[in-house]
Motif scaffolding. Structure first.
Motif, PDB file in Angstrom:
ATOM      1  N   LYS A  45      10.046  14.983 -20.845  1.00 54.32           N
ATOM      2  CA  LYS A  45       9.432  16.024 -20.029  1.00 54.32           C
ATOM      3  C   LYS A  45       9.876  15.897 -18.571  1.00 54.32           C
ATOM      4  CE  LYS A  45       4.906  17.838 -18.690  1.00 54.32           C
ATOM      5  NZ  LYS A  45       3.452  17.746 -18.970  1.00 54.32           N
ATOM      6  N   GLU A  46       9.818  14.696 -18.056  1.00 54.35           N
ATOM      7  CA  GLU A  46      10.190  14.465 -16.663  1.00 54.35           C
ATOM      8  C   GLU A  46      11.687  14.676 -16.436  1.00 54.35           C
ATOM      9  OE1 GLU A  46       6.381  12.648 -17.620  1.00 54.35           O
ATOM     10  OE2 GLU A  46       8.331  12.311 -18.536  1.00 54.35           O
ATOM     11  N   LEU A  47      12.491  14.241 -17.395  1.00 56.50           N
ATOM     12  CA  LEU A  47      13.943  14.409 -17.278  1.00 56.50           C
ATOM     13  C   LEU A  47      14.337  15.889 -17.284  1.00 56.50           C
ATOM     14  CD1 LEU A  47      15.067  11.546 -19.672  1.00 56.50           C
ATOM     15  CD2 LEU A  47      15.242  11.558 -17.166  1.00 56.50           C
ATOM     16  N   LEU A  48      13.741  16.646 -18.191  1.00 57.34           N
ATOM     17  CA  LEU A  48      14.054  18.075 -18.254  1.00 57.34           C
ATOM     18  C   LEU A  48      13.548  18.810 -17.017  1.00 57.34           C
ATOM     19  CD1 LEU A  48      13.448  18.814 -22.035  1.00 57.34           C
ATOM     20  CD2 LEU A  48      15.650  18.644 -20.845  1.00 57.34           C
ATOM     21  N   THR A  49      12.412  18.388 -16.482  1.00 59.44           N
ATOM     22  CA  THR A  49      11.882  18.981 -15.257  1.00 59.44           C
ATOM     23  C   THR A  49      12.848  18.736 -14.099  1.00 59.44           C
ATOM     24  OG1 THR A  49       9.598  18.743 -16.006  1.00 59.44           O
ATOM     25  CG2 THR A  49       9.936  18.976 -13.638  1.00 59.44           C
ATOM     26  N   GLN A  50      13.374  17.524 -14.022  1.00 60.27           N
ATOM     27  CA  GLN A  50      14.348  17.196 -12.970  1.00 60.27           C
ATOM     28  C   GLN A  50      15.628  18.005 -13.134  1.00 60.27           C
ATOM     29  OE1 GLN A  50      15.054  12.951 -12.510  1.00 60.27           O
ATOM     30  NE2 GLN A  50      12.928  12.522 -13.019  1.00 60.27           N
ATOM     31  N   LEU A  51      16.083  18.133 -14.355  1.00 58.85           N
ATOM     32  CA  LEU A  51      17.301  18.900 -14.620  1.00 58.85           C
ATOM     33  C   LEU A  51      17.092  20.367 -14.261  1.00 58.85           C
ATOM     34  CD1 LEU A  51      20.187  19.010 -15.656  1.00 58.85           C
ATOM     35  CD2 LEU A  51      19.272  19.209 -17.977  1.00 58.85           C
ATOM     36  N   GLN A  52      15.963  20.924 -14.641  1.00 59.04           N
ATOM     37  CA  GLN A  52      15.652  22.308 -14.305  1.00 59.04           C
ATOM     38  C   GLN A  52      15.646  22.497 -12.789  1.00 59.04           C
ATOM     39  OE1 GLN A  52      11.710  23.641 -15.413  1.00 59.04           O
ATOM     40  NE2 GLN A  52      12.089  25.715 -14.725  1.00 59.04           N
ATOM     41  N   ALA A  53      15.019  21.593 -12.072  1.00 60.01           N
ATOM     42  CA  ALA A  53      14.947  21.694 -10.609  1.00 60.01           C
ATOM     43  C   ALA A  53      16.340  21.609  -9.990  1.00 60.01           C
ATOM     44  CB  ALA A  53      14.038  20.597 -10.050  1.00 60.01           C
ATOM     45  N   ALA A  54      17.192  20.734 -10.519  1.00 60.06           N
ATOM     46  CA  ALA A  54      18.550  20.591  -9.987  1.00 60.06           C
ATOM     47  C   ALA A  54      19.344  21.869 -10.201  1.00 60.06           C
ATOM     48  CB  ALA A  54      19.254  19.404 -10.640  1.00 60.06           C
ATOM     49  N   ILE A  55      19.194  22.478 -11.352  1.00 59.65           N
ATOM     50  CA  ILE A  55      19.901  23.727 -11.652  1.00 59.65           C
ATOM     51  C   ILE A  55      19.438  24.827 -10.700  1.00 59.65           C
ATOM     52  CG2 ILE A  55      20.147  25.577 -13.361  1.00 59.65           C
ATOM     53  CD1 ILE A  55      19.948  23.266 -15.500  1.00 59.65           C
ATOM     54  N   GLU A  56      18.144  24.957 -10.547  1.00 64.35           N
ATOM     55  CA  GLU A  56      17.591  26.017  -9.709  1.00 64.35           C
ATOM     56  C   GLU A  56      17.946  25.828  -8.236  1.00 64.35           C
ATOM     57  OE1 GLU A  56      13.466  25.809 -10.751  1.00 64.35           O
ATOM     58  OE2 GLU A  56      13.758  27.005 -12.557  1.00 64.35           O
ATOM     59  N   ALA A  57      18.087  24.569  -7.792  1.00 58.66           N
ATOM     60  CA  ALA A  57      18.321  24.291  -6.380  1.00 58.66           C
ATOM     61  C   ALA A  57      19.787  24.316  -5.976  1.00 58.66           C
ATOM     62  CB  ALA A  57      17.727  22.920  -6.033  1.00 58.66           C
ATOM     63  N   ASP A  58      20.696  24.214  -6.924  1.00 51.22           N
ATOM     64  CA  ASP A  58      22.111  24.104  -6.556  1.00 51.22           C
ATOM     65  C   ASP A  58      22.639  25.443  -6.049  1.00 51.22           C
ATOM     66  OD1 ASP A  58      24.955  23.738  -6.472  1.00 51.22           O
ATOM     67  OD2 ASP A  58      24.639  21.964  -7.716  1.00 51.22           O
ATOM     68  N   PRO A  59      23.021  25.509  -4.769  1.00 50.13           N
ATOM     69  CA  PRO A  59      23.493  26.775  -4.203  1.00 50.13           C
ATOM     70  C   PRO A  59      24.877  27.190  -4.710  1.00 50.13           C
ATOM     71  CG  PRO A  59      23.722  25.018  -2.596  1.00 50.13           C
ATOM     72  CD  PRO A  59      23.016  24.424  -3.788  1.00 50.13           C
ATOM     73  N   THR A 110      27.675  20.344  -6.966  1.00 52.01           N
ATOM     74  CA  THR A 110      27.533  18.889  -6.918  1.00 52.01           C
ATOM     75  C   THR A 110      26.155  18.391  -7.336  1.00 52.01           C
ATOM     76  OG1 THR A 110      27.069  19.061  -4.555  1.00 52.01           O
ATOM     77  CG2 THR A 110      29.340  18.562  -5.196  1.00 52.01           C
ATOM     78  N   GLN A 111      25.091  19.074  -6.909  1.00 54.37           N
ATOM     79  CA  GLN A 111      23.745  18.637  -7.310  1.00 54.37           C
ATOM     80  C   GLN A 111      23.589  18.719  -8.825  1.00 54.37           C
ATOM     81  OE1 GLN A 111      21.414  21.421  -5.054  1.00 54.37           O
ATOM     82  NE2 GLN A 111      21.036  19.962  -3.405  1.00 54.37           N
ATOM     83  N   PHE A 112      24.026  19.816  -9.382  1.00 51.69           N
ATOM     84  CA  PHE A 112      23.950  20.015 -10.823  1.00 51.69           C
ATOM     85  C   PHE A 112      24.768  18.965 -11.556  1.00 51.69           C
ATOM     86  CE2 PHE A 112      25.938  22.373 -14.496  1.00 51.69           C
ATOM     87  CZ  PHE A 112      24.832  22.312 -15.330  1.00 51.69           C
ATOM     88  N   LEU A 113      26.005  18.720 -11.092  1.00 50.49           N
ATOM     89  CA  LEU A 113      26.868  17.725 -11.729  1.00 50.49           C
ATOM     90  C   LEU A 113      26.254  16.338 -11.674  1.00 50.49           C
ATOM     91  CD1 LEU A 113      30.387  18.841 -10.473  1.00 50.49           C
ATOM     92  CD2 LEU A 113      29.539  18.939 -12.795  1.00 50.49           C
ATOM     93  N   GLU A 114      25.736  15.981 -10.513  1.00 52.77           N
ATOM     94  CA  GLU A 114      25.141  14.654 -10.349  1.00 52.77           C
ATOM     95  C   GLU A 114      23.961  14.468 -11.299  1.00 52.77           C
ATOM     96  OE1 GLU A 114      22.754  12.133  -6.945  1.00 52.77           O
ATOM     97  OE2 GLU A 114      24.250  13.594  -6.286  1.00 52.77           O
ATOM     98  N   PHE A 115      23.088  15.444 -11.345  1.00 53.41           N
ATOM     99  CA  PHE A 115      21.936  15.339 -12.233  1.00 53.41           C
ATOM    100  C   PHE A 115      22.355  15.322 -13.696  1.00 53.41           C
ATOM    101  CE2 PHE A 115      19.304  16.033  -8.580  1.00 53.41           C
ATOM    102  CZ  PHE A 115      18.124  15.397  -8.904  1.00 53.41           C
ATOM    103  N   CYS A 116      23.292  16.173 -14.058  1.00 50.41           N
ATOM    104  CA  CYS A 116      23.747  16.185 -15.451  1.00 50.41           C
ATOM    105  C   CYS A 116      24.379  14.860 -15.839  1.00 50.41           C
ATOM    106  CB  CYS A 116      24.732  17.327 -15.689  1.00 50.41           C
ATOM    107  SG  CYS A 116      23.940  18.922 -15.892  1.00 50.41           S
ATOM    108  N   ASN A 117      25.227  14.336 -14.970  1.00 49.09           N
ATOM    109  CA  ASN A 117      25.874  13.064 -15.281  1.00 49.09           C
ATOM    110  C   ASN A 117      24.869  11.933 -15.444  1.00 49.09           C
ATOM    111  OD1 ASN A 117      28.526  13.991 -15.407  1.00 49.09           O
ATOM    112  ND2 ASN A 117      28.797  13.802 -13.204  1.00 49.09           N
ATOM    113  N   ASN A 118      23.776  11.990 -14.701  1.00 50.16           N
ATOM    114  CA  ASN A 118      22.755  10.945 -14.790  1.00 50.16           C
ATOM    115  C   ASN A 118      21.708  11.219 -15.860  1.00 50.16           C
ATOM    116  OD1 ASN A 118      23.856   9.375 -12.688  1.00 50.16           O
ATOM    117  ND2 ASN A 118      22.845  10.639 -11.159  1.00 50.16           N
TER     118      ASN A 118
END
Length: 129
Positions: A45-59, A110-118
């Motif tokens: 749940k927490e991981l998917l929430t973080q991934l969702q936030a990274a996707i939404e925030a990446d300009p 970059t934000q999306f890539l970083e979060f996805c890679n992690n």
């Protein structure tokens, strides 16, 4: 009259995906998942929430890419409802592959890539692959 109705396409298919109900739908599905039982270790749940936030925030992700990526997060959240089910594992594998393709097609995000890679390796552990 029937011939005309076959050729008529109406309604609106546009709109802002990120600000619309789809983000809420992804959040709702994620929120149905159980929270991590360990305070210092995030669960699915927490991981998917973080991934969702990274996707939404990446300009650097255009709306279409965000929409596609959020759809895959939704698929992962759906699959996480029953991660041991073979059908759900396949659904998660497909979503993981699609996110990988999106990552490769938008290298400046970059934000999306970083979060996805992690996060993706941690998320896929839930499904045993």
């Amino acid at each position: 009259m029937e011939e005309q109705s076959k050729n008529y396409v109406g309604g609106s298919v546009g709109g802002n995906f990120i600000g619309g109900n789809s983000t809420g739908n992804v959040s709702n599905i994620i929120n149905e998942l159980p929270s991590s039982s360990e305070a210092d270790k995030p669960g699915i749940k927490e991981l998917l929430t973080q991934l969702q936030a990274a996707i939404e925030a990446d300009p650097n992700l255009i709306d279409d890419d965000k929409q596609d990526a959020l759809e895959q997060v939704k698929e992962l959240a759906d699959a996480a409802q029953n991660p041991n089910d073979p059908e759900m594992k396949n659904k998660a594998k497909t979503a993981n592959r699609m996110l990988g393709r999106i990552m490769k097609s938008v290298p400046q995000a970059t934000q999306f890539l970083e979060f996805c890679n992690n996060l993706l390796p941690l998320i896929t552990k839930v499904f045993g692959f």
